[in-house]
Design a protein around this motif. Structure first.
Motif, PDB file in Angstrom:
ATOM      1  N   GLY A 107       0.797  -1.220   0.000  1.00  0.00           N
ATOM      2  CA  GLY A 107       0.000   0.000   0.000  1.00  0.00           C
ATOM      3  C   GLY A 107       0.828   1.268   0.000  1.00  0.00           C
ATOM      4  O   GLY A 107       0.389   2.287  -0.538  1.00  0.00           O
ATOM      5  N   ASP A 138       0.673   9.537   2.469  1.00  0.00           N
ATOM      6  CA  ASP A 138       1.042   8.940   1.185  1.00  0.00           C
ATOM      7  C   ASP A 138       0.492   9.830   0.078  1.00  0.00           C
ATOM      8  O   ASP A 138      -0.705  10.158   0.068  1.00  0.00           O
ATOM      9  CB  ASP A 138       0.452   7.536   1.082  1.00  0.00           C
ATOM     10  N   PRO A 163      -3.703   7.900   0.848  1.00  0.00           N
ATOM     11  CA  PRO A 163      -3.905   7.316   2.171  1.00  0.00           C
ATOM     12  C   PRO A 163      -3.131   8.033   3.284  1.00  0.00           C
ATOM     13  O   PRO A 163      -2.061   8.597   3.055  1.00  0.00           O
ATOM     14  CB  PRO A 163      -3.379   5.880   2.012  1.00  0.00           C
ATOM     15  N   TRP A 178      -1.617   6.487   6.594  1.00  0.00           N
ATOM     16  CA  TRP A 178      -1.365   5.202   7.226  1.00  0.00           C
ATOM     17  C   TRP A 178      -1.022   5.386   8.694  1.00  0.00           C
ATOM     18  O   TRP A 178      -0.318   6.331   9.061  1.00  0.00           O
ATOM     19  CB  TRP A 178      -0.205   4.486   6.545  1.00  0.00           C
ATOM     20  N   LEU A 217      -5.069   1.454   7.641  1.00  0.00           N
ATOM     21  CA  LEU A 217      -5.512   2.653   6.945  1.00  0.00           C
ATOM     22  C   LEU A 217      -6.295   3.515   7.921  1.00  0.00           C
ATOM     23  O   LEU A 217      -7.331   3.087   8.451  1.00  0.00           O
ATOM     24  CB  LEU A 217      -6.390   2.278   5.745  1.00  0.00           C
ATOM     25  N   ASN A 267      -8.465   7.895   3.769  1.00  0.00           N
ATOM     26  CA  ASN A 267      -7.965   8.003   2.409  1.00  0.00           C
ATOM     27  C   ASN A 267      -8.569   9.246   1.751  1.00  0.00           C
ATOM     28  O   ASN A 267      -9.786   9.355   1.624  1.00  0.00           O
ATOM     29  CB  ASN A 267      -8.299   6.753   1.590  1.00  0.00           C
ATOM     30  N   ARG A 304      -7.991  10.140  -1.375  1.00  0.00           N
ATOM     31  CA  ARG A 304      -7.793   9.996  -2.828  1.00  0.00           C
ATOM     32  C   ARG A 304      -8.907  10.612  -3.646  1.00  0.00           C
ATOM     33  O   ARG A 304      -8.668  11.215  -4.702  1.00  0.00           O
ATOM     34  CB  ARG A 304      -7.609   8.530  -3.174  1.00  0.00           C
ATOM     35  N   GLU A 358      -7.078  -0.277   0.876  1.00  0.00           N
ATOM     36  CA  GLU A 358      -7.075   1.176   0.770  1.00  0.00           C
ATOM     37  C   GLU A 358      -8.485   1.735   0.551  1.00  0.00           C
ATOM     38  O   GLU A 358      -8.652   2.930   0.334  1.00  0.00           O
ATOM     39  CB  GLU A 358      -6.160   1.616  -0.372  1.00  0.00           C
ATOM     40  N   GLU A 360       3.663   0.493  -5.581  1.00  0.00           N
ATOM     41  CA  GLU A 360       3.773   0.330  -4.133  1.00  0.00           C
ATOM     42  C   GLU A 360       5.206  -0.024  -3.743  1.00  0.00           C
ATOM     43  O   GLU A 360       5.511  -1.128  -3.270  1.00  0.00           O
ATOM     44  CB  GLU A 360       2.773  -0.727  -3.650  1.00  0.00           C
TER      45      GLU A 360
END
Length: 502
Positions: free
Chosen positions: A76, A97, A101, A103, A114, A117, A119, A190, A483
């Motif tokens: 991930g 990230d 994400p 983390w 997680l 997220n 995204r 994720e 990843e």
């Protein structure tokens, strides 16, 4: 000599040799609005000669040498760029990230979960992107209020992710209703629906538009002194393109570039770009938009990472950053003074800078340093250290070390460089040694290797846990897709049987 007068002299120096004569530059580089002509446009380089090797001596190993022990890799992790801690969770490092994400990683075992997220908020990312999920900061009273702040690159009405304006930078406030409990060594989903922090978005705290995709800054953190403990610091680059000027073609082919009126965003006081900003998140604002009073310090090109020297662990609460340079020099700035002008684009490091014309050569512009000028013009604050592009391509700011596992390193500013060359994947980890001051012809002053030589990964950022121990965040590919991300702890010696870089 007063700053405005000194800057007029510099403008004249930049303009010599033909091209645009620089009319309009008498507004000075403290302009709050309006525009002037580009003092170095077209053939304005003229009689000025570039300094191609500003610091002939190379970076040496420091007296303190450490190793990097891998804590977590892949599974991930794509392009981790920032690590921080939540009050009340001493064993967890929260890692940002770039592709979305957040983390939660157990620093003892590497197990992760997680947390959330982002995204779905982000603009589509591309190879070499400087946008994305760039920062996170837990409120100092997190154990009581559950508040988290994030910095994301998002689309907006009128924005075009492959054009101009490109996107907007957004600081959001979230309420986390849980803390991660089921950290695992195995595969981690994720899917936002599985996020263990169960985030609830409360509001947009702050937002500003970015003309291009690069130079976004992206660090957010709370101060650690009593007088700034609930104030949120935000770093912002000059808006992108190159040389902080209009008229060039951008690195994505957009152009001519917009959003950089004279004398450049770094020096203007009517824009959030090229600044370290500071806002009170506990005080309601009438608008999430920039006002001049938000400026803490200015004159930056791309202060990608910044931090506060942890007062709770014996530091003085001062602000440190590392400002990414244009073509030749990378710099370290600290302690950053409130109201301070750190020079871009009048200077790159301690050298006077000529933005020249509008040519781009790959990832480089035709701007160049042309004169070594420490302490001048008056009113500009020089970096405490600098190195040139014989050593790397983009400085990555870190932290003043306040941990206990490496006593000799306490009080030293730790930082790094993305890679020796843009595609080589050979980053470095440095520390600042103010007592190392050789002739620059023999060695790079003040900047020394903390880890012997280069580390065979791209360095994207640094992290600090609750105890003040530091982590290097990187990838094996340098892109926000595969990843290949790593979280590596800075240690005296790696434990047996662990993945180690020394």
């Amino acid at each position: 000599m007063k700053l405005a007068a000194a800057l007029m002299i510099v403008a004249g120096m930049v303009a010599c040799g033909g091209g645009d004569s620089g009319s309009g530059t008498s507004q000075g580089l403290l302009a709050r609005g309006g525009s002037g002509s580009n003092p170095g446009s077209g053939s304005g380089a003229g009689a000025l000669r570039p300094i191609d090797d500003p610091i002939p001596g190379h970076i040496r190993n420091g007296a303190i040498q450490t190793q990097l022990q891998t804590v977590a890799e892949g599974n991930g992790l794509t392009a981790p760029n920032w690590g921080t801690f939540a009050p009340g969770q001493p064993a967890t490092l929260y890692v940002v990230d770039q592709d979305g994400p957040l983390w939660a990683i157990d620093v003892r075992t590497g197990a992760k979960a997680l947390c959330m997220n982002t995204r779905d908020l982000l603009v589509p990312l591309i190879p070499g992107d400087e946008r994305g999920f760039l920062g996170a900061a837990f409120h100092p009273a997190f154990t009581a209020n559950g508040l988290l702040y994030t910095y994301t690159s998002e689309n907006c009405a009128g924005c075009n992710p492959s054009g101009q304006p490109n996107h907007r930078s957004v600081i959001r406030e979230w309420h986390l209703t849980a803390i991660p409990a089921a950290l695992t060594q195995g595969p981690v989903s994720e899917d936002p629906a599985t996020a263990q922090c169960k985030p609830e978005m409360l509001r947009e705290v702050y937002t500003f538009q970015q003309p291009q995709f690069n130079h976004n800054g992206g660090a957010i953190f709370f101060g650690t002194r009593p007088d700034d403990r609930t104030l949120l610091y935000i770093t912002s680059g000059d808006g992108g393109c190159a040389d902080d000027q209009n008229g060039q073609l951008g690195l994505q082919g957009e152009g001519p570039c917009i959003g950089h009126p004279e004398p450049g965003n770094g020096q203007r006081r009517d824009t959030p770009l090229g600044k370290i900003l500071r806002i009170a998140v506990d005080v309601p604002r009438t608008s999430p938009l920039f006002v001049e009073g938000d400026i803490y310090a200015f004159g930056f090109r791309n202060p990608f990472r910044a931090s506060s020297d942890r007062m709770d662990l014996g530091g003085d609460g001062s602000i440190w950053t590392s400002d990414v340079g244009q073509n030749h020099l990378e710099e370290v700035d600290g302690p950053v003074l409130q109201g301070g002008n750190y020079g871009w684009r009048v200077k790159e490091g301690r050298f006077l800078f000529n933005p020249a014309g509008f040519e781009l050569f790959g990832f480089a512009s035709d701007g160049f340093p042309f004169a070594f000028s420490p302490g001048a013009p008056a009113g500009l604050i020089d970096p405490v250290a600098e190195y040139d592009h014989d050593e790397g391509v983009a400085v990555v700011g870190g932290f003043v070390y306040r941990g206990t596992e490496i006593p000799a390193l306490r009080g030293r500013y730790v930082f790094g460089d993305y890679s020796h060359r843009l595609t080589s994947g050979n980053g470095s980890v440095f520390y600042l040694d103010p007592n190392f001051n050789p002739d620059p012809k023999d060695a790079t002053p003040r900047v020394v290797n903390l880890v012997n030589g280069r580390i065979n990964v791209f360095v994207h950022g640094f992290g600090e846990d609750a105890a003040g121990e530091l982590y290097v965040l990187g990838t094996k590919t340098g892109i926000p897709f595969e990843e290949t991300g790593l979280v590596m702890k800075i240690v005296r010696r790696c434990a047996g049987g662990t993945d180690c870089r020394d």
